[in-house]
Design a protein around this motif. Structure first.
Motif, PDB file in Angstrom:
ATOM      1  N   SER A 217     -22.385  93.417 146.885  1.00 37.16           N
ATOM      2  CA  SER A 217     -22.650  94.841 147.038  1.00 37.16           C
ATOM      3  C   SER A 217     -23.267  95.413 145.773  1.00 37.16           C
ATOM      4  O   SER A 217     -23.309  94.770 144.723  1.00 37.16           O
ATOM      5  N   VAL A 218     -23.716  96.675 145.883  1.00 38.24           N
ATOM      6  CA  VAL A 218     -24.413  97.358 144.795  1.00 38.24           C
ATOM      7  C   VAL A 218     -23.939  98.800 144.726  1.00 38.24           C
ATOM      8  O   VAL A 218     -23.757  99.448 145.754  1.00 38.24           O
ATOM      9  N   MET A 232     -25.081 100.763 136.941  1.00 41.13           N
ATOM     10  CA  MET A 232     -25.803  99.929 137.887  1.00 41.13           C
ATOM     11  C   MET A 232     -25.029  98.625 138.008  1.00 41.13           C
ATOM     12  O   MET A 232     -25.034  97.796 137.104  1.00 41.13           O
ATOM     13  N   VAL A 233     -24.341  98.486 139.128  1.00 38.18           N
ATOM     14  CA  VAL A 233     -23.432  97.365 139.328  1.00 38.18           C
ATOM     15  C   VAL A 233     -23.932  96.503 140.468  1.00 38.18           C
ATOM     16  O   VAL A 233     -24.227  97.000 141.560  1.00 38.18           O
ATOM     17  N   SER A 234     -24.038  95.228 140.191  1.00 36.11           N
ATOM     18  CA  SER A 234     -24.338  94.238 141.226  1.00 36.11           C
ATOM     19  C   SER A 234     -23.151  93.283 141.268  1.00 36.11           C
ATOM     20  O   SER A 234     -22.815  92.653 140.268  1.00 36.11           O
ATOM     21  N   TYR A 235     -22.509  93.222 142.438  1.00 28.49           N
ATOM     22  CA  TYR A 235     -21.326  92.363 142.573  1.00 28.49           C
ATOM     23  C   TYR A 235     -21.649  91.198 143.517  1.00 28.49           C
ATOM     24  O   TYR A 235     -22.295  91.410 144.542  1.00 28.49           O
ATOM     25  N   ASN A 263     -29.299  90.001 140.196  1.00 27.91           N
ATOM     26  CA  ASN A 263     -29.122  91.449 140.130  1.00 27.91           C
ATOM     27  C   ASN A 263     -29.600  92.049 141.447  1.00 27.91           C
ATOM     28  O   ASN A 263     -30.786  92.320 141.640  1.00 27.91           O
ATOM     29  N   ARG A 264     -28.668  92.251 142.364  1.00 29.71           N
ATOM     30  CA  ARG A 264     -29.016  92.728 143.702  1.00 29.71           C
ATOM     31  C   ARG A 264     -29.605  94.131 143.692  1.00 29.71           C
ATOM     32  O   ARG A 264     -30.300  94.522 144.628  1.00 29.71           O
TER      33      ARG A 264
END
Length: 555
Positions: A217-218, A232-235, A263-264
């Protein structure tokens, strides 16, 4: 008594001796006086010692003052020729793990206390620069290589700014090899620090939210008027600091099926689903004239002879009744946007999307950004060798079909709507110039109000699935009006992706939030509640100007 002349041979030894004496004296004078400077240089070259020192790499800071990446000097034991005697001595001062590393590599990091003790035993201790960061920040900050050069993220982009400079120190050794005199003392200059737009507190909170969700998810949070990226989070992200990473852990990361190195937010593309309906809505306002549509839950496409050749369902099969543009945004009525897409045609949808710079990368300054696909009939002909059908246009209107986008593209589409046509490029460093450009479409103030009002109703109008806003239950009770849109994007395999994008306050926007959950099934049920938590955190921690609180419509 004879008068014989003296023998000349008797003087030869004296002449030779005198010549040798003069030659030696001349040689001494030449070496010590005439050629003194030349021989001194040569001697110094033999006895000199040059050492190079490098300044520490600059620190990368968050906007709230937290170190995101920093360098430390760490004492390192270096043993070039490891012997049995060394092992007997060193076992008393370093751990078994340190000893194993030393045997394999010839050097090992030690504590300052260990360094003091081992230096007193004449062991070679050098100070090594070690770069440190957090694994969950990797997609933003990046990492450096073994030579101290930036490899990815901000470390790569600002490498020349951050890296330390070399300096030389020069001294003369005594004949016995000891240090005698310093001639030039050079101290390496540290690299410059970098202050980012990232808010560490918010970045950590949003990453923890997605960790609890435990699904790729982002989340992206930005300042609408400046383009500043606050989070800015890319999991998933790597769980370890990638600086000075061992080969085994690196291989595990490369082979992880969830691809934590990706990095989605900027490097993955997705169908946008209903979040794209704002583009179709603007195209309809500018070029269409369908007015209202009666939604019965299914749209039947008829050819020129009146025959039904296509059947397209609404997400709410009982239907939404009579729907105008505002209500279509509020309830995310597919049937309305099927009609609108055919009303204006694919060329106008593409024209509006391009006017919002949808066919371009956002230009965010970290490596790896890709652009999505903004399909056209020509694109389909060239890429798939197929002609464009009315069904392609119908699906285009609701953000499906061949259309694909990155999360960062979608967030800045909504930022541009929030700014009523002013595109502000994303920014990650506070020293970057704010870059703006205007959408070249003649959209009136009244038309902007229709779009923003429809997006407000998504979060404020409570009611049934037929009439209520698709994110209204998630934002009930929030003290600031959020304008936003949910999206449930169908995929070729697996469950739909869940989207929510919103900005607040809706009429004087400060911040925007995007949530994307891969295969999250429903934007309204899963992405919107996550976005509400982010807005709550920001409100409770003083991000919003409290003078911007607005009374909610419909409450």
């Amino acid at each position: 008594m004879s008068n014989r002349a003296p023998n000349s041979r008797a003087y030869i030894p004296f002449i030779v001796f005198a010549f040798m004496f003069v030659y030696v004296i001349y040689g001494l004078i030449k070496v010590q006086i005439i050629d003194q400077s030349k021989h001194k240089v040569f001697f110094n070259e033999l006895m000199g010692r040059s050492t190079y020192t490098k300044g520490l790499r600059g620190t990368i800071y968050s906007s709230d003052g937290t170190k995101l990446a920093w360098s430390e000097r760490v004492p390192t034991l270096v043993v070039k020729s490891y012997t049995a005697d060394d092992e007997k001595i060193l076992r008393k001062y370093i751990t078994d793990d340190q000893l194993a590393i030393l045997k394999n590599t010839g050097s090992v990091e030690i504590t300052w206390e260990q360094a003091f003790l081992l230096q007193s035993l004449k062991y070679n201790i050098v100070l090594k620069e070690v770069r440190k960061s957090y694994g969950f920040l990797y997609h933003l900050v990046g990492s450096i290589n073994k030579d101290g050069e930036g490899m990815s993220g901000l470390e790569y982009v600002y490498n020349e700014v951050l890296k330390g400079r070399f300096a030389v120190s020069y001294g003369i050794k005594s004949p016995g090899g000891g240090f005698e005199q310093g001639v030039i003392e050079g101290i390496g200059e540290n690299g410059l620090d970098l202050e980012t737009t990232i808010n560490f507190q918010l970045q950590k909170y949003t990453y923890d939210l997605l960790t609890q969700l435990a699904s790729p998810s982002v989340i992206i949070v930005s300042k609408v008027k400046t383009g500043d990226i606050l989070a800015m989070v890319s999991y998933p992200a790597p769980e370890v600091d990638l600086n000075n990473l061992d080969p085994v852990t690196w291989d595990k990361l490369l082979n992880d099926p969830l691809n934590p190195l990706l990095n989605r937010a900027i490097s993955s593309v997705y169908p946008p689903g209903s979040t794209f309906k704002v583009i179709t809505a603007i195209a309809e306002l500018l070029y269409g004239d369908i007015g209202s549509v009666n939604c019965g839950g299914i749209y039947y496409y008829r050819d020129s002879k009146g025959r039904i050749t296509g059947k397209y369902k609404d997400w709410h099969l009982p239907g939404h009744g009579l729907v105008d543009l505002k209500k279509a945004l509020r309830v995310s009525c597919n049937v309305y946007f099927y009609n609108a897409a055919l009303d204006v045609g694919v060329d106008k949808i593409v024209e509006v999307a391009k006017a919002f710079y949808f066919d371009q990368k956002t230009g965010i300054k970290i490596p790896g950004e890709v652009a999505g696909t903004l399909p056209t009939p020509q694109w389909k002909e060239e890429a798939l060798n197929e002609k464009w059908y009315p069904g392609d246009t119908i699906l285009y209107g609701i953000g499906q079909g061949f259309l694909s986008v990155t999360p960062i593209q979608m967030l800045f589409l909504y930022n541009t709507i929030a700014n009523k046509g002013l595109y502000v490029a994303p920014r990650l460093a506070l020293n970057e110039e704010i870059q703006t450009k205007q959408v070249e479409l003649k959209i009136s103030e009244g038309q902007w109000d229709i779009i923003i009002d429809g997006l407000e109703q998504v979060t404020t109008v409570q009611g049934s699935a037929a009439n209520g806003g698709t994110a209204a239950s998630s934002f009930k009770g929030f003290p600031i009006v959020v304008a936003g849109k949910t999206g449930t994007a169908q995929t070729h395999s697996g469950s739909p992706h869940a989207w929510f994008i919103g900005f607040a306050p809706s009429r004087n926007p400060e911040y925007s939030v995007l949530v994307l959950i891969e295969n999250g099934e429903s934007g309204g049920h899963y992405a919107a509640p996550i976005a509400r938590k982010v807005f709550d955190f920001m409100y409770q921690n003083g991000f919003f100007n409290k003078n911007n609180e607005e009374k909610k419509k419909g409450e």
